[in-house]
Scaffold this motif. Sequence first.
Motif, PDB file in Angstrom:
ATOM      1  N   ALA A   1      62.815  38.999  20.199  1.00  0.00           N
ATOM      2  CA  ALA A   1      63.898  39.524  21.035  1.00  0.00           C
ATOM      3  C   ALA A   1      64.015  38.717  22.322  1.00  0.00           C
ATOM      4  CB  ALA A   1      63.660  41.002  21.343  1.00  0.00           C
ATOM      5  N   VAL A   2      62.861  38.393  22.925  1.00  0.00           N
ATOM      6  CA  VAL A   2      62.873  37.540  24.116  1.00  0.00           C
ATOM      7  C   VAL A   2      63.471  36.176  23.784  1.00  0.00           C
ATOM      8  CG1 VAL A   2      61.411  36.311  25.768  1.00  0.00           C
ATOM      9  CG2 VAL A   2      60.948  38.709  25.231  1.00  0.00           C
ATOM     10  N   GLY A   3      63.076  35.646  22.628  1.00  0.00           N
ATOM     11  CA  GLY A   3      63.648  34.376  22.185  1.00  0.00           C
ATOM     12  C   GLY A   3      65.154  34.461  22.005  1.00  0.00           C
ATOM     13  N   GLY A   4      65.645  35.607  21.516  1.00  0.00           N
ATOM     14  CA  GLY A   4      67.086  35.794  21.364  1.00  0.00           C
ATOM     15  C   GLY A   4      67.814  35.737  22.698  1.00  0.00           C
ATOM     16  N   ALA A   5      67.227  36.366  23.714  1.00  0.00           N
ATOM     17  CA  ALA A   5      67.828  36.311  25.053  1.00  0.00           C
ATOM     18  C   ALA A   5      67.833  34.880  25.595  1.00  0.00           C
ATOM     19  CB  ALA A   5      67.067  37.244  25.997  1.00  0.00           C
ATOM     20  N   ILE A   6      66.757  34.146  25.321  1.00  0.00           N
ATOM     21  CA  ILE A   6      66.688  32.746  25.759  1.00  0.00           C
ATOM     22  C   ILE A   6      67.751  31.914  25.046  1.00  0.00           C
ATOM     23  CG2 ILE A   6      65.249  30.667  25.777  1.00  0.00           C
ATOM     24  CD1 ILE A   6      62.821  32.472  26.086  1.00  0.00           C
ATOM     25  N   GLY A   7      67.948  32.175  23.755  1.00  0.00           N
ATOM     26  CA  GLY A   7      68.971  31.454  23.002  1.00  0.00           C
ATOM     27  C   GLY A   7      70.365  31.676  23.570  1.00  0.00           C
ATOM     28  N   ILE A   8      70.674  32.920  23.976  1.00  0.00           N
ATOM     29  CA  ILE A   8      71.973  33.214  24.577  1.00  0.00           C
ATOM     30  C   ILE A   8      72.107  32.507  25.922  1.00  0.00           C
ATOM     31  CG2 ILE A   8      73.429  35.027  25.530  1.00  0.00           C
ATOM     32  CD1 ILE A   8      73.322  35.017  22.506  1.00  0.00           C
ATOM     33  N   PHE A   9      71.014  32.492  26.693  1.00  0.00           N
ATOM     34  CA  PHE A   9      71.030  31.798  27.985  1.00  0.00           C
ATOM     35  C   PHE A   9      71.342  30.311  27.823  1.00  0.00           C
ATOM     36  CE2 PHE A   9      68.657  29.179  31.027  1.00  0.00           C
ATOM     37  CZ  PHE A   9      69.255  29.570  32.209  1.00  0.00           C
ATOM     38  N   LEU A  10      70.691  29.690  26.838  1.00  0.00           N
ATOM     39  CA  LEU A  10      70.914  28.255  26.605  1.00  0.00           C
ATOM     40  C   LEU A  10      72.345  27.988  26.154  1.00  0.00           C
ATOM     41  CD1 LEU A  10      67.560  27.303  24.849  1.00  0.00           C
ATOM     42  CD2 LEU A  10      68.227  26.863  27.219  1.00  0.00           C
ATOM     43  N   ARG A  11      72.891  28.873  25.300  1.00  0.00           N
ATOM     44  CA  ARG A  11      74.273  28.683  24.835  1.00  0.00           C
ATOM     45  C   ARG A  11      75.250  28.836  25.983  1.00  0.00           C
ATOM     46  NH1 ARG A  11      77.936  28.525  20.907  1.00  0.00           N
ATOM     47  NH2 ARG A  11      76.367  27.985  19.361  1.00  0.00           N
ATOM     48  N   ASN A  12      75.039  29.834  26.847  1.00  0.00           N
ATOM     49  CA  ASN A  12      75.941  30.032  27.966  1.00  0.00           C
ATOM     50  C   ASN A  12      75.868  28.886  28.968  1.00  0.00           C
ATOM     51  OD1 ASN A  12      76.892  32.489  27.016  1.00  0.00           O
ATOM     52  ND2 ASN A  12      75.377  33.686  28.112  1.00  0.00           N
ATOM     53  N   LYS A  13      74.704  28.286  29.091  1.00  0.00           N
ATOM     54  CA  LYS A  13      74.489  27.252  30.097  1.00  0.00           C
ATOM     55  C   LYS A  13      74.944  25.870  29.644  1.00  0.00           C
ATOM     56  CE  LYS A  13      71.044  25.587  33.396  1.00  0.00           C
ATOM     57  NZ  LYS A  13      71.852  26.018  34.553  1.00  0.00           N
ATOM     58  N   PHE A  14      74.735  25.546  28.367  1.00  0.00           N
ATOM     59  CA  PHE A  14      74.959  24.173  27.911  1.00  0.00           C
ATOM     60  C   PHE A  14      76.122  24.004  26.946  1.00  0.00           C
ATOM     61  CE2 PHE A  14      70.368  24.365  28.943  1.00  0.00           C
ATOM     62  CZ  PHE A  14      70.364  23.421  29.956  1.00  0.00           C
TER      63      PHE A  14
END
Length: 247
Positions: free
Chosen positions: A232-245
């Motif tokens: 779940a933490v990894g999922g939040a990180i994945g969304i962060f990376l998509r929004n940022k890059f």
Amino acid sequence: MSYVVCEKCGGYYELEEGESPHDFDLCQCGGNLEYMDGIHQESEKEDKPKLLCSNCLEENFDGIYCSKCGGKLIAVKNGKAISNINFDESKELEKLSRNASKKDKKDVTVYKESADIFERINWLGVLAGVGFFIISVFLSAFILVFSSFSSSSYGYPDYSEFIFAFMALILLGLFLAIISGGLAAYISKSRDYVDGLINGFLVGLIFSVILGIFGGILSIFVGIVVYGALTAVGGAIGIFLRNKFVD
């Protein structure tokens, strides 16, 4: 007051003191800009599309990115997204804008929060995350065990080397859980952190059930708590990376 108005999407910008219409070339959507005074602007504003954030769906009044979360703004008019965005974002935003066309901004937020949890799940992303998790853990275990046996005498691993390989596999599994959850969320193409948490958690849940086939019921519950939280933490990180890059 003077404005430059986009002929394509209807977006406008109020000219500040000292600014000239010639200072601006094109709108962010690629449309040509036209100079208008305040009288014409009032009639133009009635038909101006809403600028909604593709991430949190908050309405903004100008700019390219959301003032609340930093997500990309999408121009929506008559229930359709008219900016240059990808197909998935357009369809999702059009669906939300149709439901919100006769409601105010507060109603749009309520609609998003009450979305069906099953609509948030992207099974392609979840299965990709589970597949990556299983294959990477299996290969890691094979390499560590093989290395432990090959470095020992007479084909029997040293006890300390076996313990080291076992602990390394556990730590590596925790790290791979985060990566797998992030992969599932990233592939889902969503920009919502709730979607990322749900899709990431499902990776850990499914992996724990598979693990329970070999380790028993207790391993399922332990796996859900440990791996479910990490994916779940990894999922939040994945969304962060998509929004940022990713635009």
